[in-house]
Design a protein around this motif. Structure first.
Motif, PDB file in Angstrom:
ATOM      1  N   ASP A   1       0.837  -1.195   0.000  1.00 28.27           N
ATOM      2  CA  ASP A   1       0.000   0.000   0.000  1.00 28.27           C
ATOM      3  C   ASP A   1       0.874   1.248   0.000  1.00 28.27           C
ATOM      4  N   VAL A   2       0.212   2.398   0.005  1.00 27.66           N
ATOM      5  CA  VAL A   2       0.943   3.653  -0.088  1.00 27.66           C
ATOM      6  C   VAL A   2       1.837   3.870   1.125  1.00 27.66           C
ATOM      7  N   LEU A   3       1.349   3.546   2.302  1.00 31.26           N
ATOM      8  CA  LEU A   3       2.148   3.773   3.498  1.00 31.26           C
ATOM      9  C   LEU A   3       3.408   2.914   3.494  1.00 31.26           C
ATOM     10  N   ALA A   4       3.293   1.677   3.010  1.00 33.23           N
ATOM     11  CA  ALA A   4       4.487   0.831   2.896  1.00 33.23           C
ATOM     12  C   ALA A   4       5.492   1.439   1.927  1.00 33.23           C
ATOM     13  N   LEU A   5       4.984   2.000   0.834  1.00 31.95           N
ATOM     14  CA  LEU A   5       5.878   2.657  -0.122  1.00 31.95           C
ATOM     15  C   LEU A   5       6.545   3.880   0.498  1.00 31.95           C
ATOM     16  N   LEU A   6       5.781   4.631   1.294  1.00 25.80           N
ATOM     17  CA  LEU A   6       6.365   5.810   1.947  1.00 25.80           C
ATOM     18  C   LEU A   6       7.423   5.405   2.969  1.00 25.80           C
ATOM     19  N   LEU A   7       7.162   4.326   3.696  1.00 21.89           N
ATOM     20  CA  LEU A   7       8.134   3.860   4.693  1.00 21.89           C
ATOM     21  C   LEU A   7       9.425   3.393   4.034  1.00 21.89           C
ATOM     22  N   ALA A   8       9.298   2.814   2.856  1.00 20.51           N
ATOM     23  CA  ALA A   8      10.479   2.279   2.177  1.00 20.51           C
ATOM     24  C   ALA A   8      11.187   3.307   1.302  1.00 20.51           C
ATOM     25  N   ALA A   9      10.520   4.416   1.011  1.00 23.20           N
ATOM     26  CA  ALA A   9      11.054   5.380   0.051  1.00 23.20           C
ATOM     27  C   ALA A   9      12.276   6.109   0.597  1.00 23.20           C
ATOM     28  N   ARG A  10      13.128   6.506  -0.330  1.00 27.87           N
ATOM     29  CA  ARG A  10      14.307   7.307  -0.015  1.00 27.87           C
ATOM     30  C   ARG A  10      14.411   8.418  -1.034  1.00 27.87           C
TER      31      ARG A  10
ATOM     32  N   GLY B   1       9.630  10.539  11.305  1.00 32.54           N
ATOM     33  CA  GLY B   1       8.303  10.283  11.863  1.00 32.54           C
ATOM     34  C   GLY B   1       7.329  11.415  11.635  1.00 32.54           C
ATOM     35  N   ARG B   2       7.782  12.649  11.813  1.00 32.39           N
ATOM     36  CA  ARG B   2       6.890  13.795  11.621  1.00 32.39           C
ATOM     37  C   ARG B   2       6.516  13.948  10.151  1.00 32.39           C
ATOM     38  N   GLU B   3       7.487  13.787   9.261  1.00 41.29           N
ATOM     39  CA  GLU B   3       7.205  13.898   7.839  1.00 41.29           C
ATOM     40  C   GLU B   3       6.213  12.826   7.392  1.00 41.29           C
ATOM     41  N   LEU B   4       6.363  11.623   7.929  1.00 38.55           N
ATOM     42  CA  LEU B   4       5.463  10.537   7.572  1.00 38.55           C
ATOM     43  C   LEU B   4       4.027  10.874   7.990  1.00 38.55           C
ATOM     44  N   ALA B   5       3.855  11.352   9.217  1.00 39.37           N
ATOM     45  CA  ALA B   5       2.523  11.731   9.693  1.00 39.37           C
ATOM     46  C   ALA B   5       1.934  12.861   8.849  1.00 39.37           C
ATOM     47  N   ASP B   6       2.784  13.820   8.441  1.00 35.01           N
ATOM     48  CA  ASP B   6       2.306  14.934   7.619  1.00 35.01           C
ATOM     49  C   ASP B   6       1.813  14.441   6.262  1.00 35.01           C
ATOM     50  N   GLN B   7       2.535  13.490   5.653  1.00 36.60           N
ATOM     51  CA  GLN B   7       2.100  12.963   4.361  1.00 36.60           C
ATOM     52  C   GLN B   7       0.805  12.169   4.505  1.00 36.60           C
ATOM     53  N   VAL B   8       0.673  11.403   5.584  1.00 37.72           N
ATOM     54  CA  VAL B   8      -0.561  10.651   5.821  1.00 37.72           C
ATOM     55  C   VAL B   8      -1.738  11.613   5.955  1.00 37.72           C
TER      56      VAL B   8
END
Length: 453
Positions: A223-232, A241-248
């Motif tokens: 899913d999208v969140l898995a892609l965001l977690l793996a992205a570089r 962590g903050r950037e991830l929450a902001d994108q969500v």
């Protein structure tokens, strides 16, 4: 030509300027501005903003990332809600974040996402009953929130949590518009201010719960969140962590509120235009034939797509896109100071008669031919154009086809629906009476899963 001071919109009052009109009849006020020229100076208390709606000027503001940036007090308020997400970050952060998020919206993933869109649309409408009155604005939001959470984060959202998220988002979107035109709203100890702060806390808690649920499951479901977690990014850095929450937060808003607004408006407009309804029903009867629409049906539903496009022309969810000047700037022959708030009004742009003859008329067949250059920008333009445009168009078309394939809707309340201007241009509550078109539930029997083709 020598740059001059922009023309000021008529109708301002001492001290308050155009604030009363922006609070009580904003779209009617905006409709008067094109006759004043471009840009038009609008006074909001002691502050000023400059509204543009000519295609060339809108394109200039959205494309010039040096002179016009997403900074200033307005974007500070938006970031308090959405964080520094892709839809609200300054240009300095945008390229890095876009490169990280972009793979999640690759065209090849759309059939996978569409399967969840079909499943959720079928489940929602299967619960409707002939003779029932439903608020289609609320139902549309329920649908798009469920789709967003499932497709973006492989999660289900319990009904109570979904309703809390919906209610919080409603308060925030209305409250943010108020804070744009009346900054003192944050300073007054009113019940509305306390309600806004509670909604903000609920929103942040809901976003955090989505991320925590995904991490707890620890499974990469593509899913999208898995892609965001793996992205570089290009330097090999992941989102913190903050950037991830902001994108969500940004993706939930974009995936839920904007598409639900387009769907709710399209259902209302179809109901109010019998000729459009007949053409839509004829197409659907020859295609999905009353069954939930799927990915493989979309190439056979061009009129359905045109209905969505015309809806987005009349009522673009992102109806006003703002930028702040980073230096003294000339725009349309007018001189703007550094720090000026410039508002690109897509609501006005897409209703200009020289671009769209008889612009107030709902006519999906406008989109059977070539569009005027720069005149149709429901997803923005340039480097900051919405990444999820195809996602949103796919979801809106599948949902409209699924609803209209089985149900005929009629307004249950008196009078026309009045647009509710807020961060997204919403139709507000829309009670509508359901009647079944025929064929019955048996045509909807069986599981709905997986994209074909």
């Amino acid at each position: 030509m020598r740059a001059t001071r922009p023309v000021t919109a008529p109708g301002g009052v001492p001290l308050l300027g155009h604030l009363p009109a922006l609070l009580t009849r904003p779209l009617a006020f905006l409709d008067t501005l094109p006759d004043c020229g471009d840009p038009v100076r609008v006074r909001v208390g002691p502050r000023e903003m400059y509204v543009v709606s000519e295609p060339e000027l809108v394109q200039r503001v959205l494309a010039d990332r040096v002179a016009f940036d997403r900074t200033g007090p307005l974007y500070a308020k938006i970031r308090a809600f959405l964080g520094n997400g892709l839809a609200s970050c300054p240009h300095a952060d945008h390229r890095r974040l876009r490169r990280i998020v972009q793979p999640a919206f690759h065209r090849a993933l759309l059939p996978h996402y569409a399967a969840a869109m079909t499943e959720k649309a079928a489940a929602l409408t299967a619960g409707w009953r002939a003779g029932q009155v439903v608020d289609v604005t609320r139902e549309a939001f329920r649908l798009t929130t469920a789709v967003a959470v499932r497709t973006l984060f492989s999660a289900g959202l319990p009904p109570r949590a979904a309703e809390e998220l919906r209610a919080a988002l409603d308060v925030l979107l209305r409250g943010l518009y108020l804070r744009v035109v009346l900054p003192a709203a944050d300073l007054l100890p009113t019940p509305a201010r306390r309600g806004y702060r509670r909604a903000l806390a609920t929103w942040h808690a809901g976003v955090a719960a989505i991320v925590a649920d995904h991490r707890a499951r620890g499974i990469d479901r593509g899913d999208v969140l898995a892609l965001l977690l793996a992205a570089r990014d290009e330097d090999g850095r992941p989102l913190d962590g903050r950037e991830l929450a902001d994108q969500v937060a940004t993706l939930v808003l974009a995936g839920a509120e904007t598409t639900s607004s387009a769907l709710a408006w399209s259902l209302r407009l179809v109901a109010e235009h019998p000729d459009v309804e007949r053409a839509l029903h004829a197409e659907l009867d020859a295609g999905p034939a009353g069954a939930p629409a799927r990915w493989q049906d979309l190439p056979h539903l061009p009129y359905t797509a045109r209905v969505i496009s015309e809806t987005l022309r009349l009522y673009p969810p992102a109806w006003a896109i703002s930028r702040t000047t980073t230096r003294p700037t000339e725009l349309g022959g007018a001189r703007l100071p550094a720090g000026a708030l410039v508002v690109c009004c897509l609501y006005l742009l897409q209703r200009r008669p020289e671009l769209f003859p008889d612009p107030q008329r709902f006519d999906p067949d406008r989109f059977a031919g070539e569009l005027p250059r720069g005149g149709y920008l429901p997803f923005g333009s340039g480097a900051t154009k919405c990444l999820g445009d195809r996602f949103g168009l796919t979801e809106a078309a599948l949902a409209l086809a699924t609803v209209a394939g089985r149900w005929r809707l009629r307004p249950a309340g008196p009078g026309p629906v009045r647009p509710v201007p807020r961060l997204v241009l919403s139709p507000g509550p829309q009670p509508m009476l359901l009647s079944e078109r025929g064929g019955g539930p048996s045509r909807w029997s069986g599981p709905v899963s997986g994209p074909a083709g």
